[in-house]
Structure formats: C-alpha cells, structure tokens
Scaffold this motif. Structure first.
Motif, short mmCIF file in Angstrom:
data_model
loop_
_atom_site.label_atom_id
_atom_site.label_comp_id
_atom_site.label_asym_id
_atom_site.label_seq_id
_atom_site.Cartn_x
_atom_site.Cartn_y
_atom_site.Cartn_z
N ALA A 26 0.83 -1.21 0.00
CA ALA A 26 0.00 0.00 0.00
C ALA A 26 0.86 1.25 0.00
CB ALA A 26 -0.93 0.00 1.21
N PHE A 27 1.93 1.28 0.82
CA PHE A 27 2.82 2.44 0.85
C PHE A 27 3.52 2.60 -0.50
CE2 PHE A 27 6.82 4.63 1.64
CZ PHE A 27 6.43 5.68 2.47
N TYR A 28 4.04 1.50 -1.05
CA TYR A 28 4.73 1.58 -2.34
C TYR A 28 3.80 2.13 -3.42
CZ TYR A 28 7.98 -1.70 -0.05
OH TYR A 28 8.85 -2.31 0.81
N GLN A 29 2.56 1.64 -3.45
CA GLN A 29 1.63 2.05 -4.50
C GLN A 29 1.25 3.52 -4.36
OE1 GLN A 29 0.76 0.20 -7.24
NE2 GLN A 29 0.08 2.25 -7.85
N ASN A 30 1.06 3.97 -3.12
CA ASN A 30 0.75 5.38 -2.92
C ASN A 30 1.91 6.27 -3.36
OD1 ASN A 30 -1.85 5.07 -1.91
ND2 ASN A 30 -1.13 4.83 0.20
N CYS A 31 3.14 5.83 -3.11
CA CYS A 31 4.31 6.60 -3.57
C CYS A 31 4.33 6.69 -5.09
CB CYS A 31 5.59 5.97 -3.06
SG CYS A 31 5.83 6.12 -1.27
N LYS A 32 4.05 5.57 -5.76
CA LYS A 32 4.05 5.56 -7.22
C LYS A 32 2.98 6.48 -7.77
CE LYS A 32 5.71 0.77 -7.39
NZ LYS A 32 5.33 -0.63 -7.70
N THR A 33 1.81 6.45 -7.15
CA THR A 33 0.73 7.34 -7.62
C THR A 33 1.11 8.80 -7.42
OG1 THR A 33 -0.94 5.66 -7.12
CG2 THR A 33 -1.70 7.94 -7.33
N MET A 34 1.71 9.13 -6.28
CA MET A 34 2.17 10.50 -6.03
C MET A 34 3.17 10.94 -7.10
SD MET A 34 2.81 10.63 -1.92
CE MET A 34 1.49 10.34 -0.74
N GLN A 35 4.08 10.04 -7.47
CA GLN A 35 5.08 10.37 -8.48
C GLN A 35 4.41 10.62 -9.83
OE1 GLN A 35 8.11 10.89 -7.56
NE2 GLN A 35 9.44 10.77 -9.35
N GLU A 36 3.46 9.79 -10.19
CA GLU A 36 2.73 9.98 -11.45
C GLU A 36 1.97 11.30 -11.44
OE1 GLU A 36 2.57 7.99 -14.19
OE2 GLU A 36 2.58 5.88 -13.62
N GLU A 37 1.29 11.59 -10.34
CA GLU A 37 0.55 12.85 -10.24
C GLU A 37 1.49 14.04 -10.39
OE1 GLU A 37 -3.20 11.70 -7.31
OE2 GLU A 37 -1.32 12.40 -6.42
N MET A 38 2.61 13.99 -9.70
CA MET A 38 3.57 15.09 -9.78
C MET A 38 4.04 15.31 -11.22
SD MET A 38 7.27 15.45 -7.86
CE MET A 38 7.96 14.01 -8.72
N ILE A 39 4.37 14.23 -11.90
CA ILE A 39 4.90 14.35 -13.26
C ILE A 39 3.84 14.87 -14.21
CG2 ILE A 39 5.79 13.04 -15.22
CD1 ILE A 39 7.12 11.16 -13.13
N TRP A 40 2.68 14.23 -14.24
CA TRP A 40 1.69 14.59 -15.27
C TRP A 40 1.04 15.94 -15.01
CZ3 TRP A 40 2.84 12.31 -19.36
CH2 TRP A 40 3.28 11.00 -19.38
N GLN A 41 0.88 16.32 -13.76
CA GLN A 41 0.30 17.63 -13.48
C GLN A 41 1.24 18.78 -13.84
OE1 GLN A 41 -1.19 17.86 -9.43
NE2 GLN A 41 -2.18 15.86 -9.61
N ASN A 42 2.54 18.51 -13.84
CA ASN A 42 3.53 19.58 -14.05
C ASN A 42 4.37 19.38 -15.30
OD1 ASN A 42 3.05 20.97 -11.38
ND2 ASN A 42 3.65 18.95 -10.63
N TYR A 43 3.96 18.48 -16.14
CA TYR A 43 4.74 18.04 -17.29
C TYR A 43 5.14 19.19 -18.21
CZ TYR A 43 5.97 14.86 -21.15
OH TYR A 43 6.61 14.17 -22.14
N ASN A 44 4.27 20.17 -18.37
CA ASN A 44 4.48 21.21 -19.38
C ASN A 44 5.34 22.39 -18.92
OD1 ASN A 44 2.79 19.66 -21.00
ND2 ASN A 44 0.96 20.83 -20.46
N HIS A 45 5.76 22.40 -17.67
CA HIS A 45 6.51 23.55 -17.15
C HIS A 45 7.96 23.52 -17.64
CE1 HIS A 45 3.45 25.19 -14.51
NE2 HIS A 45 3.20 23.96 -14.07
N PRO A 46 8.40 24.52 -18.37
CA PRO A 46 9.80 24.54 -18.83
C PRO A 46 10.79 24.73 -17.69
CG PRO A 46 8.73 26.61 -19.34
CD PRO A 46 7.64 25.69 -18.86
N SER A 47 10.33 25.23 -16.56
CA SER A 47 11.24 25.48 -15.44
C SER A 47 11.73 24.19 -14.80
CB SER A 47 10.55 26.35 -14.38
OG SER A 47 9.30 25.77 -14.00
N ILE A 48 10.98 23.11 -14.93
CA ILE A 48 11.36 21.86 -14.25
C ILE A 48 12.47 21.16 -15.02
CG2 ILE A 48 10.59 19.59 -13.48
CD1 ILE A 48 7.82 20.72 -13.13
N ILE A 49 13.53 20.83 -14.27
CA ILE A 49 14.64 20.08 -14.87
C ILE A 49 14.89 18.78 -14.12
CG2 ILE A 49 15.81 22.07 -15.90
CD1 ILE A 49 17.63 22.16 -13.44
N VAL A 50 14.31 18.63 -12.93
CA VAL A 50 14.58 17.46 -12.09
C VAL A 50 13.29 16.98 -11.43
CG1 VAL A 50 15.80 16.59 -10.05
CG2 VAL A 50 16.95 18.19 -11.59
N TRP A 51 13.08 15.64 -11.49
CA TRP A 51 12.04 14.99 -10.69
C TRP A 51 12.72 14.25 -9.54
CZ3 TRP A 51 7.75 17.04 -12.08
CH2 TRP A 51 7.37 17.18 -13.42
#
Length: 904
Positions: free
Chosen positions: A402-427
């Motif tokens: 459950a913890f692992y899956q929640n972490c993966k979902t958080m990572q996906e949310e972070m990436i896809w919600q902010n994908y278009n920002h040119p300022s981001i260089i690091v995840w």
C-alpha cells in the motif's frame, strides 16, 4: 450555524443565508468553452475528532470558513505538545444552472491534506490519498437538476491523521490538515480533454529537440467522449510566439467511440530560430490545443499552455549547462507555510516568494519536500527560475505494498500535473530516506529494510524515466556518504542531492569544502548538487563572538559565506539550494523559537535577514550595497569617560571597497571580503545617521539608514551618560531582543563600576556536543525563550553599581533541569536522547543583605521549563549600589535574567 447556499450562474451571484448579504463569486478563467469557477467562500467547517465516518448532521459547531483553510494555523504554535491530526468536514450547497445539465462538471482540488472523501448529495463521488497534489472529481452523475433552483450539497471529509501507508511518515515540517489550496468547479463539454486519473489537464507538451537554430514540439493527450454517440472531432493545435504572433497550426481528425478515452499525438512543424527560455530571458510560447466538432467546426474544448524552448544537461565534472552554456544553479529550497496562516496561503503570497528568490539573484528552486501550489511553478516559468520537484518520501518508509503504491501514484501525479513547465529540470522522489533508520538492534533485519528502500527507489526511478525521459531524476541524501553508497541509493538516480550541514549539526565549517572534494573523488561519474545547507538564524539573536549553534544571525552569515564560496568555486558542484528560503513551521521543534525552523533567509512573515543580503551581494550582477541591520534599534556600552559606544555594523556588497559615514563623518574605508565589510561604529546615544558608499563604473552606489541606539554608561554612576535601564540575559554571551523590543545585554563577570556575576558558571546541557551554553528546551508560557534558556548556575552574587535612586528590579528564573528532554528528533544529526539528572534546588535571594525571596523552588513553582518573573521596587542609598546574593539551601542557585529600570 444556518445552512449556507451558493447560487452559481454565469454571473455567479451567491446568497449567504447566514448573513443575509450578497457576494459576487469570481469566474477564475475561461479557456474556450471550458469555464472554471472559484469556490473559495461560503463553506462551513467542523472537526470530527471521533471520525464516525458520517458528516455531523446538526448545525451546532459548524463555522464559516474561506478556502484555502487549515485547522492547524494556531495549535501548532501553542505550548501543548502535538496538534490536531484527525478528521474535518467541509460543506457547501450549490444551485445548478439549467444549461449545465448537458455539460460535464468536475470539482478540482489543488491540495487537501491528506486523505479526502468527496460526497455529492450524500453519495461518495470520489476519494484521494496524498496531501500535496491536485485531484479532480467528476460529479455530473450525482447532481440534481430540478425545476427552479436545484440545491446540491457538496461535502468533503479531510483527514490528516498518521497513516503508515501514506508518505510522509515523519519529517521536520508540520502536516497541516485541511482544504488548504484552492477549489474550483469546472464546467466542460461532454467531449473534453481528460486527465482525471492523475489530476492533470489532459494535454502534455514536450520539446524533443531544441537548438539555437530550430525546435521540435510534440503534443500528446487524452480525450473523453461522454456523449451517447460516437463523435467525429478535429484536434487543432496553434503555436504563438512570445510576442503573440501566430506561428503555425496543426490539425488531426479522429472518431471517438461512445464512452471511450482516446489518446492522440501530434508532431508540430519545426520552429526556426527559436527564442530560447533562460533565467535571463524566460521567453514563453503559447500553445492552444482545441477539440472542434468534426462536422460544424465549433470548438467544444480548449486548453492553453505556455512552454519554454530550452535544452540542458548535467555533467559530473563540469556541472550544469543550459542551452549549451555553463550555469551554476544557485537558489533555495522552499516550504509553503506563512506566519499566522499555516499552509493555507493565497497564491499572491506564494508568488511573492518566487519574486524574493529572484530578487536575491537566485535561478534555482528546490520545491521541497512535496509538490506545491500550481502558482509556484507557473511563477518559475514566468520569472526564469529552474526547479526540481519531489514527492514526500522523507526520513523513512513503510514496507508494505500500500505504501509503495501510494508513492508511485504521487510520483505519477507530480509528473503529469507539471509536465508542461519549462522550469522543471529534475524529478525527485526521496529525501534523507535513511535518516530515521529502522531496526537498529537487529542488523540482518535492518539490511532487509535498506534493501526494500532501494527497491522502492528503483521502482520510482523506472516509472519516472518511462513517463518523462527528458528530465533528470534525483534522490536527496543526508551527509552519511558511506551509508547511502552501501545501500546502493547513490547509483540509482541520474543526479544526487546532498544535504550537508558541516559547521552546524556537526563538524566545522572548514570540513565542508573538503567533504565536497572527497565525495567527488569517491564518485567521479555522478553529478550532484548541494540540495540543503543552512544554519539557524533567529532574528532576535546577535553575537559578535560567534560560535556554532549560538543561533545568531552573525554566525549564519559566516556559515553561508563559506558554503557559497566553496560551492561557487568548484565546477563539479552543479549548484546549491540554501535551506531554506524562509523560516517554516515544525511543530515538534523546540530550540530558541519553538515550533519554527529558523534556517530561512527570510523570516516566517518574509522579512529579510542579513543572510538574504549576503546572497544578494554574492549573486546579483548589478552594483549592490546594503547595510545589514535587523530593525533600526541597537544597544551598546559607552567607552570609558565618553558618550560614544562602539557597536559592530555589517555591510553587504559586491563592490571591492566601501566607505562608511556616521552623522556625515567618515569612519574610514574597508575592503569588502566575501561580500561583506564590517566597522566598529562609535554611536552616540539616540538617533544616528548611517551612510555607506562605494564606486561602480565611476558612479557612487550606497545605502543609508537611521539607527536608534541606547547606550549604557561605562560607569553606571556616570554623570556624562546617566543610567536609565538595563536588561541582562544571564549566562548568555549574545544580544537578545524580546517581544517588547527590549534588547538584552550579554552577561559578564562583575566589573567594578558596572555590572556582572560573581561566582558560578553558565548553564550547559549535559551529553550535548552542539551548544556550549544554554538549552534548546521549550520554555512554556513565554515568547522569549532565549532569555530563559540560559542561566548562571551556582552564582554567589550579582552586582550592579548604579547611583542612588528609586528602581524597579525584575528577576527572571526558570528551572532547566529535572524533566527529561524530548526524544532526539532525527534532524539533530549528532544527538542522542539526553537523560537529564533531576536536581533539587532551593535557595534564598537577598538584596544588600535584606531578604528579597525565600525558599525559591522553581521545580514546584512555577514548575520545570516555565518562567518565574518577580518585580521589586527598591531604593539605593549612600552609594551602596545593588548587590544580589544567593544562599543555597539545596542544590545550586540559578538566575536567568535581570532587568533594572530607574523610576521617579
């Protein structure tokens, strides 16, 4: 509370039955046919400590609130350990507009900490886990559209309880509860861009190849058909230059079956001679992507994104490059809370943080330790600030699926919600994850735990690289190089962050540069940044005899001078992020300002400290001069037989030489060293006009200010400078300003004609290799903890050689022993749990031989770690001055502070 009803229309006029007034609701924005409405007002809120699972049904206890809202804005600052971590309910009654019946409606939450359940008309419409990402709940199927006014109740249950399945588990920041970011109602066509799975908008733009000559742009996304028929559509993407010129248009036709989720990809025509995005020139292109009806051509949905064209890389030996040019990444990390607001901070103040970072010459923001308000990265795009973002896997993990899956979902949310920002260089995806180590007494089990941490890291790394191969990945580690190397965590990400605190939690300042060289030598193939470094700087505390952990602003300046120099002169260090942009709340901290981490370059209400000025002097590329004063009030002691008193002043500048003037009289020129020059200034009692001047490009550059100084006479009975009042912090070598703006003098051994202690020693914590004096214990019932955290122990007497007259004497006491300290927090990297010896102390106090206090027993009254303040009116006669003597009955007498004021 009476029910609150909100009537939404395209004019969005709302009636609040509770107050009987009319309020205008704000349409946030319109993007083609897609309309978002601000749902910030007319909510009701109630806590649910029993967490019954049902919304409280009565009106009693509900209060009116505005969004953003947190229920922890104040309880995190009180003297009671802990803060409310549990359930709370929000409710809002909406009246639907009739023509919305043929639309699709969504509730969009920018952040709610940390478990959310959304109900519409009593039915659960959706849930979300995680406190720092946006989530979108479709609500159309739960709505009522009756004749007349259709009232629909929205209820949201939020819970910020500890949950072992949800990161973060522990951290040096507060887990504020509530619906603390904005909430919108989105009204869209049944055929619409869809990103509900990860709370995104549904259109994702990448720039596969960019150079100074040309740039490629790719657009992909998902579209949902929620009509009852297959739909012929045209996907149209238009690109506009930073100046607004339309550059090209690309269209794609498709047929979307009923209920289908359709994915599309578009390769746009190459752009010649692109305007490149950089910190100096953050050029933003506008990309509009539309869904048009395939038969009529009418646009039925639209999304607008702003993108930047740039390319970048990290090199293990040479650092960071942007658009082919070397660039040192320098900036700060950021937490999201603000004084008096908790984490419920309006977007305008959040954007102001980015403006303050840019104003000190910063070009890099580490968004730590969790995704933050959407306004943050939008501001980074606009201002030209490069950014890393991370999910809140901090200190430790739970070894469950459950913890692992929640972490993966958080990572996906972070990436896809902010994908278009040119300022981001690091995840990023972990921070100091081995700091709070499990199974310390079971080595084989601990090794298994470390293996599971590495397995989670590899899973998040793989997920991230698959989702977005254009950016780098990072883990931020604390300074135990060997531990992270043994765990394999230094090999997994593309980039390493090192959180280093030599000269603060342990070691010396001289160790920092050596440590950088050693890490690079041991791992020469891995690029890295210094992702954290900092020292507490309590703006009330000043010292001109600095030492590690004295919490003075002056020591923090020395610390940052060393770190800035060592980072800037090493090409292999890609950059550094000061910890932190501003002070932030950490409810479990004690120290000099309980519940606040004071390492910020700005205070919690965003006032600059001298460390902020140091960064401006170091990083700005324009001539800069700034007098470093925290407030315009100083104290000092006059020179012998003189009305002047010397006090040190620091000036921050990027010029080679400065000249200081006091009341228009030159105090001499000084060479600027490490972006600072200092003078011992002979101030007069009262107002003093300071000015400092340097030369840049043949022109004068300077700063001026008026300083109000209160001088003590060298001899307290002096007729040259009459004695008025004094405050002395016992056992303390620092100057401390209290909440009434009284500046307390450092303690000193008795000097004839002046003041000071006779016998005794300054209090020091046992089993601590951090502080050489005082304690970091929270003193309950006062805002002025530093005054009570130091004391003289075992003193024989305290003398003040004041002239004859009437005085108000105030004595300050606190028992610093007798109660076990809190368990060592994980960020105290050198500390063990301290076991304090209970010491019984009872003593009497006499003034000039006469009894003043009898049988003082601080452990009984007022109790351990609580202030005792005693006032006395007295008269001094026949040149006797004041001599306080202390007689031990049991244990050693103590004194924490003295105030003396002459009265008529």
């Amino acid at each position: 509370m009476k029910r609150t009803i909100l009537f939404l229309s395209f004019l969005l006029v709302a009636t609040c039955c509770c107050s009987g007034v009319f309020a205008q609701q704000r349409r946030l924005h319109t993007d083609g046919p897609r309309v978002a409405y601000d749902l910030s007002v007319h909510w009701a809120f109630i806590k649910d400590p029993k967490d019954t699972g049902k919304m409280p049904g009565t009106f009693a206890g509900w209060t009116d609130v505005k969004i953003p809202h947190t229920w922890n804005a104040y309880d995190v600052m009180d003297d009671k350990p802990g803060y409310y971590r549990g359930a709370g309910w929000y409710k809002l009654d909406l009246a639907m507009q009739r023509d919305w019946k043929d639309k699709h409606l969504f509730l969009c939450f920018d952040g709610a900490n940390q478990e959310a359940e959304v109900y519409v008309n009593g039915k659960k419409a959706g849930t979300h886990i995680g406190g720092y990402s946006r989530f979108v709940i479709p609500i159309s199927s739960y709505l009522k559209f009756n004749k007349g006014k259709s009232i629909n109740q929205i209820a949201v249950k939020i819970n910020n309880r500890f949950n072992e399945s949800i990161a973060p588990l522990t951290a040096d920041f507060t887990f504020f509860g509530g619906m603390y970011r904005s909430v919108q109602l989105l009204v869209a066509d049944p055929v619409h861009f869809d990103g509900t799975k990860y709370g995104a908008d549904g259109v994702y733009i990448s720039t596969p190849k960019v150079s100074a000559k040309e740039a490629e742009i790719s657009v992909k996304g998902t579209i949902k058909n929620e009509t009852k028929l297959s739909k012929l559509i045209t996907i149209v993407t238009q690109v506009y230059s930073p100046s607004g010129e339309k550059l090209n248009t690309t269209s794609t036709k498709a047929v979307i079956p009923v209920g289908d989720l359709f994915s599309f990809n578009q390769e746009l025509p190459k752009l010649a001679d692109p305007e490149l995005w950089s910190p100096d020139k953050p050029a933003l292109y506008r990309v509009i992507t539309q869904i048009a009806d395939g038969e009529t051509g009418v646009v039925i949905d639209q999304l607008t994104n702003r993108i930047g064209l740039r390319w970048f890389r990290f090199d293990a030996n040479e650092g960071f490059f942007l658009n082919g040019k070397h660039l040192k990444l320098m900036g700060a990390s950021r937490h999201q809370d603000y004084a008096g607001m908790g984490n419920a901070v309006p977007a305008s103040l959040q954007i102001r943080d980015l403006e303050l970072l840019k104003s000190f010459g910063g070009n890099f923001l580490r968004v730590a330790h969790y995704p933050q308000d959407p306004a943050i990265l939008a501001a980074c795009d606009r201002l030209g600030i490069l950014a890393s973002v991370e999910i809140p896997v901090v200190n430790e993990i739970t070894e469950t699926e459950a913890f692992y899956q929640n972490c993966k979902t958080m990572q996906e949310e972070m990436i896809w919600q902010n994908y278009n920002h040119p300022s981001i260089i690091v995840w990023g995806y972990m921070n100091e994850v081995l700091l709070k180590m499990h199974f310390k007494d079971d080595k084989p089990r601990q090794d298994q735990y470390i293996t599971h941490v590495a397995e989670l890291a590899r899973a998040l790394e793989s997920l991230t690289r698959a989702a977005d191969p254009s950016r780098y990945t990072m883990i931020a580690n604390h300074g135990d190089f060997n531990l992270y190397t043994r765990a394999g965590l230094t090999k997994i990400p593309m980039l390493l962050g090192w959180n280093l605190y030599q000269g603060w939690y342990g070691g010396t300042l001289a160790d920092f540069g050596k440590n950088l060289d050693n890490m690079h030598k041991q791992q020469p193939d891995k690029p890295f940044i210094v992702s954290e470094y900092g020292a507490d700087a309590d703006p009330r505390i000043h010292s001109f005899k600095t030492e590690r952990f004295d919490k003075s602003v002056e020591y923090a300046v020395e610390y940052h001078q060393v770190y800035l120099n060592d980072i800037l002169k090493r090409p292999f260090v890609a950059g550094g992020a000061a910890w932190n942009l501003s002070d932030f709340n950490s409810e479990s901290r004690a120290e000099s300002m309980p519940h606040i981490n004071n390492k910020g370059l700005l205070t919690l209400d965003r006032r600059p400290k001298n460390t902020y000025y140091l960064y401006q002097a170091t990083l700005l590329d324009r001539p800069y001069v700034q007098i470093g004063l925290d407030g315009q009030e100083l104290v000092g002691t006059a020179s012998k037989g003189d009305e002047n008193g010397s006090q040190q002043i620091q000036v921050f500048s990027n010029l080679p030489e400065l000249e200081l003037f006091l009341n228009a009289v030159s105090q001499g020129k000084k060479t600027v060293t490490d972006h600072m020059a200092s003078w011992n200034v002979p101030f007069v009692d009262g107002a003093n006009r300071l000015g400092v001047v340097g030369i840049a490009n043949g022109q004068k550059v300077g700063d001026t200010t008026t300083v109000h100084v209160k001088l003590q006479p060298y001899e307290l009975s002096s007729s040259v400078l009459p004695f008025r009042e004094i405050a002395i912090s016992s056992g303390d070598p620092r100057y401390v300003r209290d909440n009434k703006r009284v500046v307390w003098f450092p303690d000193q051994p008795y000097r004839s004609g002046s003041y000071g202690f006779v016998g005794g020693t300054p209090f020091k914590m046992k089993d601590s290799n951090r502080q050489k004096f005082g304690t970091d214990k929270d003193i309950l019932g006062t805002y002025n903890d530093p005054i009570y955290q130091t004391q003289d122990v075992g003193l024989e007497s305290y003398k003040l050689d004041v002239p004859d007259g009437s005085y108000l004497l105030t004595l300050h006491f606190a028992e610093l022993l007798g109660e076990a300290s809190n368990s060592s927090l994980p960020y105290n990297l050198d500390a063990n749990v301290r076991k304090e010896v209970k010491e019984s102390r009872v003593f009497d106090v006499f003034m000039n031989g006469e009894p003043l206090l009898k049988n003082v027993d601080l452990s009984k009254k007022p109790g351990n770690a609580r202030p005792l303040v005693k006032d006395f009116k007295l008269k001094v006669k026949k040149g006797a001055g004041i001599e306080l003597t202390f007689k031990a009955i049991t244990g050693s007498p103590v004194l924490n502070g003295i105030q003396l004021k002459k009265i008529n």
